[in-house]
Design a protein around this motif. Sequence first.
Motif, mmCIF file in Angstrom:
data_model
loop_
_atom_site.group_PDB
_atom_site.id
_atom_site.type_symbol
_atom_site.label_atom_id
_atom_site.label_comp_id
_atom_site.label_asym_id
_atom_site.label_seq_id
_atom_site.Cartn_x
_atom_site.Cartn_y
_atom_site.Cartn_z
ATOM 1 N N ILE A 138 33.027 27.441 42.687
ATOM 2 C CA ILE A 138 31.590 27.636 42.880
ATOM 3 C C ILE A 138 31.360 29.138 42.911
ATOM 4 C CG2 ILE A 138 31.840 27.415 45.402
ATOM 5 C CD1 ILE A 138 28.931 26.364 45.428
ATOM 6 N N ALA A 139 30.421 29.615 42.102
ATOM 7 C CA ALA A 139 30.181 31.047 41.970
ATOM 8 C C ALA A 139 28.739 31.361 42.315
ATOM 9 C CB ALA A 139 30.494 31.506 40.547
ATOM 10 N N VAL A 140 28.543 32.458 43.039
ATOM 11 C CA VAL A 140 27.211 32.892 43.461
ATOM 12 C C VAL A 140 26.992 34.322 42.991
ATOM 13 C CG1 VAL A 140 25.652 33.291 45.400
ATOM 14 C CG2 VAL A 140 27.266 31.385 45.467
ATOM 15 N N LEU A 157 33.926 22.447 37.515
ATOM 16 C CA LEU A 157 34.924 21.515 38.044
ATOM 17 C C LEU A 157 35.661 20.837 36.902
ATOM 18 C CD1 LEU A 157 32.717 19.754 40.751
ATOM 19 C CD2 LEU A 157 34.376 21.598 41.133
ATOM 20 N N CYS A 158 36.915 20.445 37.129
ATOM 21 C CA CYS A 158 37.675 19.583 36.202
ATOM 22 C C CYS A 158 38.947 19.140 36.902
ATOM 23 C CB CYS A 158 37.982 20.300 34.887
ATOM 24 S SG CYS A 158 38.797 21.896 35.038
ATOM 25 N N ASN A 159 39.481 18.002 36.457
ATOM 26 C CA ASN A 159 40.691 17.443 37.063
ATOM 27 C C ASN A 159 41.935 17.697 36.225
ATOM 28 O OD1 ASN A 159 39.277 16.311 39.263
ATOM 29 N ND2 ASN A 159 38.672 14.557 37.994
ATOM 30 N N SER A 170 30.023 24.645 29.819
ATOM 31 C CA SER A 170 29.006 23.694 30.275
ATOM 32 C C SER A 170 29.277 23.176 31.684
ATOM 33 C CB SER A 170 28.936 22.513 29.302
ATOM 34 O OG SER A 170 30.200 21.867 29.202
ATOM 35 N N GLY A 171 30.281 23.754 32.375
ATOM 36 C CA GLY A 171 30.568 23.325 33.741
ATOM 37 C C GLY A 171 31.902 22.635 33.895
ATOM 38 N N GLY A 192 34.214 30.818 45.232
ATOM 39 C CA GLY A 192 34.895 30.017 46.242
ATOM 40 C C GLY A 192 35.332 28.690 45.651
ATOM 41 N N SER A 193 35.944 27.843 46.463
ATOM 42 C CA SER A 193 36.440 26.558 45.977
ATOM 43 C C SER A 193 36.258 25.498 47.053
ATOM 44 C CB SER A 193 37.916 26.665 45.585
ATOM 45 O OG SER A 193 38.711 26.970 46.714
ATOM 46 N N PHE A 194 36.376 24.224 46.651
ATOM 47 C CA PHE A 194 36.242 23.105 47.575
ATOM 48 C C PHE A 194 37.588 22.728 48.193
ATOM 49 C CE2 PHE A 194 32.655 22.624 44.651
ATOM 50 C CZ PHE A 194 31.607 22.507 45.544
#
Length: 448
Positions: A138-140, A157-159, A170-171, A192-194
């Motif tokens: 996640i970028a701000v 995000l991606c797995n 595209s995310g 940051g990250s989850f």
Amino acid sequence: MELQINLMHAMLLWVIAAAAKAASQTIKPDCEATCGDVSIPYPFGTREGCYLNDDFLIACNHSLSPPKPLLWNSSFNLQVLNISIEDHRLRIYTFVGRDCYDKMGKQYDQPTLAYANLPRFPFSDKGNRFTAIGCDTIAVFNGLNGADDFTTGCLSLCNSIRSVTNGSCSGIGCCQTSNIPKGLFSYYASVGSFYNHTKVWSFNPCSYAFLAEEESFNFSSADLKDLQNRTVFPTLLDWAVGNKTCEEAKKNLTSYACKDNSYCYNSDNGPGYRCNCSSGFQGNPYLPNGCQDIDECADPKRNECTKVCINTPGSYTCSCPKGYHGNGRRDENGDGCTPHDDQLLIVKIAVGIFIGLIALLITSSWLYWGLKKRKFIKLKEKFFQQNGGLMLQQQLHGREGSSESVKIFTAEELEKATNKYDEDTIIGRGGYGTVYKGILADGRFNVN
């Protein structure tokens, strides 16, 4: 070989002279034209007296090889890549922000912010993109837009690396936003990250964020590992002169930056104004005599003349040569060049004479070959009579009632029967000539 060397030497001197002439039209006299491999056109300069004001100082770091130009002074450490006076843009390097983790989800390095603080020239709102890289990211993006704060961001995000598409932001592995406001002079970007990248660590241990020129970055799955070791990206700035409008700046002609054969227009990103060479001129509008006349007549693509082109300061005129009338232009308002009536008469007479000569030549040739053919027929008749042809014809007429008949063969029939008088058909030679054996069309033999 010596001639080729001399030609190459002459060409090199010409290129150097052309480059020197081009440079002399963009810089002030006795000022450095470059720093390393970067051109430094006025109003920018590397020392006092060579730039318009402190806003345009370029610090040339000669301790590096090649020397590197830095914006304003080395404390900002913003390397200049290109300066354009045509579109009023600067390209500089800005830094990448990152946040990295080990396999257990622990930060193994101090996170860094992508940031820049420019006191004079704003970031371009049209050519830049804020980009974030990562599969747990996640970028701000925070900026100061004049007196107002500005915030945007994106989520990526991606797995699996298999779900990532090269060239796409595209995310999935990469996200991007072009929502850059006008008048942005400073920013900082954090990532940051989850899950601290624990679920994607094998192929993506870090998150990255940066503001970069759109055309300078094309996402690849290889970027997820280490951003291919890139720490900076090119970023665009829009530059202008001062903080006044054109109308305000023209009130003081001493400090007014736009020189001869140029015009002024207000900046569309931040305060200040800009100068461009007027139509029909090219060069540097910030230097006296920097905008030079374009010779439109030297390049057919630059003018609309059909016959005669006359260059004028900033423009050109078209005309027609003697014997023609019209405005000499081929554009929508032009009627080209049309010959006068007497010219048309001369052209028609010339065409008529030419056609008459062609007709006379054809008729003469036809008469010549006809007379020659007639002469040949008469000559054949003469030879026929001289060689007893009449007597032979009388004898043949006398034997018309007999069972045996004599036939007179044409030269073409005899040539065909003897295979063009092939030597293999010769059966004898005598005082009256050579005797050939021939085969007639009906299969009978004949002796000539």
